[in-house]
Scaffold this active site. Structure first.
Site, PDB file in Angstrom:
ATOM      1  N   HIS B 252     -34.522  33.076 -40.960  1.00 33.84           N
ATOM      2  CA  HIS B 252     -35.372  32.014 -40.421  1.00 33.84           C
ATOM      3  C   HIS B 252     -36.674  32.656 -39.988  1.00 33.84           C
ATOM      4  O   HIS B 252     -36.667  33.685 -39.320  1.00 33.84           O
ATOM      5  CB  HIS B 252     -34.677  31.347 -39.236  1.00 33.84           C
ATOM      6  CG  HIS B 252     -35.296  30.040 -38.845  1.00 33.84           C
ATOM      7  ND1 HIS B 252     -36.509  29.968 -38.234  1.00 33.84           N
ATOM      8  CD2 HIS B 252     -34.877  28.767 -39.003  1.00 33.84           C
ATOM      9  CE1 HIS B 252     -36.806  28.692 -38.015  1.00 33.84           C
ATOM     10  NE2 HIS B 252     -35.824  27.941 -38.479  1.00 33.84           N
ATOM     11  N   ARG B 272     -43.119  23.511 -36.079  1.00 30.50           N
ATOM     12  CA  ARG B 272     -44.094  23.442 -37.155  1.00 30.50           C
ATOM     13  C   ARG B 272     -44.191  22.027 -37.726  1.00 30.50           C
ATOM     14  O   ARG B 272     -45.270  21.550 -38.028  1.00 30.50           O
ATOM     15  CB  ARG B 272     -43.748  24.466 -38.247  1.00 30.50           C
ATOM     16  CG  ARG B 272     -44.148  25.878 -37.852  1.00 30.50           C
ATOM     17  CD  ARG B 272     -43.593  26.920 -38.806  1.00 30.50           C
ATOM     18  NE  ARG B 272     -42.170  27.126 -38.593  1.00 30.50           N
ATOM     19  CZ  ARG B 272     -41.285  27.287 -39.562  1.00 30.50           C
ATOM     20  NH1 ARG B 272     -41.666  27.259 -40.816  1.00 30.50           N
ATOM     21  NH2 ARG B 272     -40.009  27.467 -39.278  1.00 30.50           N
TER      22      ARG B 272
END
Ligand SMILES: Cc1cc2nc3c(=O)[nH]c(=O)nc-3n(C[C@H](O)[C@H](O)[C@H](O)COP(=O)(O)OP(=O)(O)OC[C@H]3O[C@@H](n4cnc5c(N)ncnc54)[C@H](O)[C@@H]3O)c2cc1C
Ligand code: SF4
Ligand code: SF4
Ligand code: FES
Lengths: 366, 637
Positions: B252, B272
């Site tokens: 990740h 994000r």
């Protein structure tokens, strides 16, 4: 994270004094350990360090290391806490840190306790009843309505509130009759669920979960790592609504605090509490919201409009503390199974419904 | 078997190993099919890894953008997995996940809502439309709690009917399975121990569903908990099943990197999705430099366009911060390597300058909380420091896509969730796991139940196998000459992290295999101090051999695959090779040696191929395959 802080990441480690309870149900005691502590570490890191060095069989539960799973509950210097969320920097440099297992539940070994009590209570609480005739995919709910229940669904089942509640902490005899704050908010969550088909959640809480034992000391709210307002948003509304159907001594005490247009007089309501009265339209986090946990001005306005809100929003209450900073408990001389109410005993009841301070989604239908 | 060893015996129709999303959904299905079902979990009920999932569950419900459909979801999944996915699993997943999510509402789940009262959906990396059903940033908690509560409600039904909560479905919490027992090639049961007491327990059951999650604990920097030691992968191997795609691990891109003690803990992708951007130490928004050719069509090349996308996604391309995870992780890695990293070795993730503080707290409450309490950072005012962390294993048990039945030489074994392989190909899209758990959990539970129904005779647990299992389990406690399991774990993590990490090289992989060989001997002699009661050292000692065999699979497969694709990046073979796209690497166990085979990928059905345009396929397929595609479209015309 600021640049300076990261640069400090290489700061030299220091040794700190720990006192950790070791033993099992046959007995045990606090063992002293002198352990290395590095910058930015939490208590769980220290326990892991001990496991990989001096005490490979030191028993402790954990999973996520980020305050999300509720596994690592212990008592640190006597206070129920998540070991993974207790930073070492919160202690003074010369402080000895004691770590003990949760007091309310039977010991398994070291820091691990048998928490099956909670799972039994969970199993007894009637499950969600889906609305008849609504097919999957056709559920429609408004955000403001789900937020009330969502606040309670944040619960990570750390059982810190359960261990701190004085009704069962050191009162084994109350356990069969008392489900505890975690399960009061489960009942409240279902009560406030916009589509739950049962309408007797409060009566159930009163009759089967032992809601009447609770005298709103708020210790549970204080320890909740998810900052769920267990008492203000869960327990008190549950108590208030049963008033016209069932007697609960606490309800009339609520009357004292929430009387219309009147600044509450009892010492219970803290004047210094950070969440003082604000206009309903907007407010910083911590103010008494009627739109669940949202703190969203729009949701707040809707919640207000939806329930004929005609009173001043009461201040959140804080418990009465004595000079030691503790709740005065005089259970020995008292005639109820738990400690006396912190609100005083001089209010009459039943509490008139217009003094109730809770917005039920279907309030206007009753 | 020493006569003093007590073993508690239970009989079930279906035993589900794992109480995460996949396990619970499987158990619900088996119980609904009328089977007597056991659920087994290493930690307490409701604490499985699923609880940590943050962002959401992907399902093409089309609530926020009505253009979404299963076809688009399928396409995104295949693209994300670089076309290595088992197409049938991706298809079933895309088609069935909306129903599985809606079903959760009938169990009491409360997702965030749209204005018209339906389930709200959020944007996530690699998904063309807002698709993730979510509850703030604690979706996994909602999912597991809902399933947990559904199980309680089934138990309440059973109590009304049969007088006992445990009549037809029982949870064995804090119980670890160490061995599957076979009768010939049929599963006959599972053997393990209660963590609390150290006592042994034997389940006799004709059908076992593996839902044990992943393997991340073999890496030092990981978002995974102690449970993720690859038990299910190893159990399957030892039972004669096969693993595929073990070279693909997802790193990740945004794990916390500071303070050191929380290194690896996840910062959800929703940061994000909700507007957060990545910057290097020079303050540059660097992701624009890392958009690979295959994604140019969908991703913006200027900050202006990227920023317009949040408001008007139909007329602008997406910000490059939302590229699939493997791309973002590699980009961060390159920036740090080039000396443009933060002091703690990450990059900055900035949401503070993008949204008002109030909004950040509302949309990302647990991230706000996590940084405040763990790092003393206020994300509404300062940027976060982030870097890649080992997060998810795409590889897993090779299964029949429709039933979840394990392939290889074993019957009665099923797998679902992270422990199964194929669905995500070489890289998983965020949010596709939670829906995967539900879709394939249900399928595995249902098929395990009908398998048990269809048996003419019950398999029998062979006594010698139980004796061996007992001996293996007790061995570390009886030795006092071996090494500490904690030291061995650290060494294993060092090998995997340093030599089989995000960027891999042939020489290092060869080296890794040699070191794993040495570790294997050391692990065989591990010793654990203390007794049998809740002894974490002993538990780790037993998990080590699973971690080791799974690590060997990963290292071997990574050495063989001479290309870079999704969660497997070879510095010495930096590009994607269409020929390798047609190949799955299959691991099996011969004796205790990991054996690697190649197997062609199943061929996608023509109507699914037709969902893609030729230009896109040209980037992935061999010329030969393209010719077939052309012939196919020709026919249609
Ligand atoms: C921090 C984090 C965030 C994530 N966010 C997302 C997200 O937003 N969206 C998304 O789709 N995915 C997300 N994921 C991925 C997803 O959460 C996992 O892939 C998924 O939860 C795995 O579920 P599972 O049911 O396969 O296994 P798990 O939930 O991991 O459960 C495994 C179970 O198996 C049990 N078990 C293991 N070994 C044994 C044994 N030997 N004996 C008995 N029991 C055993 C364990 O105790 C546990 O109960 C995230 C993962 C992490 C770590
Ligand atoms: S407020 Fe009630 S439930 Fe909470 S700790 Fe006090 S008595 Fe227990
Ligand atoms: S209500 Fe709060 S304190 Fe109680 S179990 Fe849930 S998270 Fe823990
Ligand atoms: S380890 Fe999960 S809450 Fe502490």
């Amino acid at each position: 994270m600021g640049t300076e802080k990261s640069q400090a990441a290489g700061a030299p480690a220091t040794k700190r004094q720990f006192r950790i309870w070791r033993g099992d149900e046959t007995g045990g005691d606090l063992k002293e350990y002198l352990v290395e502590v590095k910058e930015g570490e939490v208590v769980l890191d220290i326990i892991h360090r001990l496991q990989s060095t001096e005490a490979p069989d030191l028993a402790c539960r954990w999973n996520c290391k980020a305050g999300k799973c509720g596994s690592c509950s212990v008592e640190i210097n006597g206070k129920p806490k998540l070991a993974c969320m207790t930073r070492m920097s919160t202690f003074t440099a010369d402080e000895t840190i004691s770590v003990t297992p949760l007091r309310t539940f039977p010991i398994v070994r070291d820091l691990v306790t048998d928490v099956s009590f909670n799972y039994e209570k969970a199993r007894e609480t009637p499950a969600f009843a889906p609305p008849p005739g609504v097919t999957p995919g056709d559920y429609r709910m408004q955000q403001v309505d789900v937020e009330r229940s969502q606040e309670f669904r944040k619960c990570i089942e750390c059982f810190l509130c359960q261990t701190v509640c004085h009704v069962i902490r050191d009162h084994e005899e109350n356990k069969p009759a008392f489900a505890g704050p975690r399960y009061f908010i489960r009942a409240a969550e279902l009560d406030m669920h916009p589509l739950d088909a049962r309408d007797d959640r409060k009566e159930y809480a009163q009759a089967e979960q032992g809601l009447g034992y609770c005298n709103i000391t708020k210790c549970c709210t204080e320890v909740c790592p998810e900052h769920i307002k267990i008492t203000d948003n869960g327990i008190i509304p549950m108590k208030e609504r049963v008033v016209d159907r069932k007697y609960d001594p606490l309800v009339w005490l609520g009357n004292k605090i929430f009387r219309r247009g009147q600044v509450p007089q009892t010492s219970v309501t803290s004047e210094h509490s950070p969440g003082a009265v604000r206009t309903p339209a907007a407010g910083p986090p911590g103010f008494h919201s009627h739109a669940g946990a949202s703190h969203d001005p729009e949701a707040e306005a809707q919640a207000q409009a939806g329930v004929n809100w005609h009173r001043e929003v009461p201040k959140p209450t804080a418990p009465t503390l004595d000079e030691t900073g503790k709740l005065p408990l005089t259970e020995l001389t008292f005639d109820r199974p738990a400690a006396p109410s912190p609100f005083g005993e001089d209010v009459s009841f039943p509490l008139p419904p217009e003094h109730l301070n809770y917005a039920h989604p279907e309030q206007d239908k009753h | 078997m020493t006569t003093t060893t007590r073993i508690e015996r239970h009989h079930y129709d279906v035993v589900v190993i794992g109480a995460g999303g996949a396990g619970l959904r499987a158990a619900i299905e088996a119980r609904l099919a009328g089977k007597k079902t056991a659920i087994i979990s290493k930690s307490l009920f409701g604490k499985a890894h699923t609880v940590m999932a943050e962002g959401g569950a992907a399902a093409a419900m089309g609530n926020v953008n009505s253009r979404d459909s299963w076809q688009v979801h399928f396409r995104d999944t295949m693209r994300g997995g670089k076309f290595l996915n088992n197409f049938r699993m991706a298809e079933l997943h895309a088609k069935e996940s909306p129903q599985r999510i809606w079903e959760l509402e009938t169990y009491g789940a409360l997702f965030d809502r749209t204005k018209d009262g339906r389930i709200s959906q959020r944007n996530f990396g690699g998904h063309e439309y807002p698709r993730l059903a979510h509850v703030g940033d604690r979706t996994g908690l909602e999912l597991i709690r809902t399933l947990q509560q559904k199980i309680v409600s089934l138990q309440q039904e059973d109590r009304r009917e049969h007088g006992s909560y445990d009549a037809r479905i029982r949870v064995f919490a804090e119980t670890t399975i160490t061995e599957l027992l076979l009768d010939g090639d049929r599963v006959a049961g599972a053997f393990g121990y209660y963590r609390e007491s150290g006592e042994f327990i034997l389940f006799e059951a004709p059908a076992v569903v593996l839902a044990t999650g992943g393997v991340g604990r073999s890496y030092k920097v990981t978002s995974n908990s102690w449970e993720y030691t690859g038990d299910g992968h190893a159990l399957a191997l030892r039972a004669g099943a096969t693993l595929i795609n073990m070279e693909f691990l997802q790193f990740h891109p945004t794990g916390m990197v500071w303070p050191p003690s929380v290194k690896g803990i996840l910062v959800t992708e929703s940061v994000r999705g909700d507007g957060g951007i990545l910057k290097n130490s020079e303050g540059k928004r660097f992701m624009f430099d890392y958009v690979p050719d295959v994604f140019r069509k969908q991703y913006a090349d200027s900050a202006a366009e990227a920023d317009r996308w949040y408001e008007d996604p139909d007329n602008n391309r997406r910000p490059p911060e939302l590229l699939p995870r493997d791309e973002v992780a590699r980009a961060i890695n390159s920036e740090v390597k080039a000396g443009r990293g933060t002091p703690a070795g990450g990059v900055y993730l900035d949401i503070a300058s993008r949204l008002p503080a109030e909004e950040i707290r509302r949309r990302l409450p647990s991230m706000y909380h996590q940084f405040k309490e763990l790092a003393d950072v206020d994300i509404t005012r300062e940027p976060m420091e982030v870097g890649p962390t080992c997060h998810y294993v795409m590889g897993g048990v090779e299964v029949d896509p429709d039933s979840g039945a394990a392939l290889g030489h074993v019957r009665g074994l099923f797998a679902a969730g992270e422990v199964s392989g194929g669905m995500h190909g070489s890289n998983r899209l965020g949010g596709n796991s939670l829906s995967d758990l539900l879709v394939f959990g249900k399928r595995a539970g249902g098929h395990a139940a009908s398998y048990a129904d269809g048996l003419a005779s019950r398999p029998r647990v062979p006594v010698p196998a139980v004796e061996t299992a007992v001996e293996t389990a007790l061995a570390p406690l009886q030795r006092d000459t071996g090494e500490s399991p904690y030291v061995l774990q650290q060494d294993l993590q060092a090998v995997m992290g340093d030599l089989v990490g995000i960027i891999r090289r042939e020489g290092e992989l060869v080296d890794a295999l040699a070191r794993l060989g040495e570790l294997r001997e050391r692990v065989a002699k591990v010793s654990a101090a203390g007794g049998r009661r809740y002894n974490p050292g002993w538990h780790l000692a037993l998990d080590l051999r699973n971690m080791l065999v799974v690590s060997e699979c990963t290292a071997k497969a990574a050495l063989e695959r001479r290309e870079s694709r999704g969660g497997h990046t070879r510095e010495d073979h930096p590009t994607m090779d269409p020929a390798w796209r047609r190949v799955n690497q299959v691991c099996s166990l011969e004796g205790d040696i990991v054996h690697l085979d190649r197997k062609p990928l199943p061929r996608m059905r023509p109507e699914l191929f037709a969902l893609f345009d030729r230009a896109e396929l040209a980037k992935y397929l061999t010329d030969e395959e393209l010719a077939e595609f052309d012939a196919l479209t020709e026919e249609e015309r």
